[in-house]
Design an enzyme around this catalytic site. Structure first.
Site, PDB file in Angstrom:
ATOM      1  CG  ASP A 164      -1.952  -1.102   1.181  1.00 12.18           C
ATOM      2  OD1 ASP A 164      -2.644  -1.223   0.155  1.00 12.18           O
ATOM      3  OD2 ASP A 164      -2.059  -1.858   2.166  1.00 12.18           O
ATOM      4  CG  ASP A 165       5.341   2.986   0.954  1.00 10.12           C
ATOM      5  OD1 ASP A 165       5.403   3.499   2.079  1.00 10.12           O
ATOM      6  OD2 ASP A 165       6.014   3.387  -0.020  1.00 10.12           O
TER       7      ASP A 165
END
Length: 224
Positions: A164-165
């Site tokens: 998700d980064d």
């Protein structure tokens, strides 16, 4: 029960990624060897680290460091735990610059520690990284990304990929020359090629995402 050492063999990780992914391997050679091990050898207190992660959220490193310093002065300790945080009331925390939401998060962390719900470093050594995530994300103010940063940079787990980064996704987009950012689901599939060294791949994806930018001055982070 297997025990997990802090850190891993980066030479083995380098060789593995070079063999498994030619595109990523080309970028790795361009950037050079990343050696993160010294951070893995530092003393580490999970509860204190989580408290600092809460305080650093949504703030610049400088602003967060100032607030942390005020809290440490107010409690008379550089160790943030249920016993030391218990020395200060909510109003005093607010006077240090801690927001209402962060105050609630610190209180939740302290209460969970007092009940024995936060794994110790010794206990974490016997846990899979997914088990550590599951144990810590119920804490108010602690999300999966925060735990993943702890796993990568403080526990030195070799196979963590924070899909998700944004930086990780940008790096993967650049490696694969994609017109759009890969979705987290697509990145999970892409990362299969990098296992069991997804952490090391992630370190390069961050560098790749920022490769064209000028070096910036280092800032304090909660996991430093």
């Amino acid at each position: 029960m297997p025990r997990h050492a802090r850190g891993f063999d980066t030479a083995a990780a380098w060789d593995h990624l070079q063999r498994r992914d030619r595109r990523l391997g080309t970028w790795m050679k361009r950037i050079g060897v990343i050696e993160p091990e010294p951070r893995w050898r530092r003393p580490f207190d999970p509860v204190d680290a989580l408290a600092r992660a809460i305080l650093f959220q949504q703030l610049s490193g400088k602003a967060a460091s100032t607030i942390v310093g005020r809290v440490e002065a107010a409690i008379g300790s550089n160790r943030l735990h249920y016993d030391t945080l218990g020395r200060i009331d909510d109003a005093a925390l607010r006077a240090c610059g801690v927001s209402g939401n962060k105050t609630l998060a610190l209180r939740d962390l302290a209460a969970r520690e007092a009940r024995g719900e936060i794994p110790t470093l010794r206990q974490m050594a016997a846990m899979h990284h997914d088990e550590i995530v599951a144990a810590l994300v119920p804490i108010r103010g602690i999300g999966r990304w925060t735990v993943e940063m702890m796993l990568m940079f403080r526990l030195g787990r070799p196979d963590v990929l924070p899909v998700d980064d944004l930086g990780i996704r940008k790096g993967a987009q650049r490696v694969d020359r994609l017109s759009q950012l890969p979705t987290p689901k697509e990145l999970v599939a892409r990362g299969e090629k990098w296992g069991p060294y997804r952490t090391y791949a992630g370190l390069y994806l961050w560098r790749i995402a920022d490769f064209s930018q000028e070096a910036k001055a280092a800032t304090n982070r909660s996991q430093d």
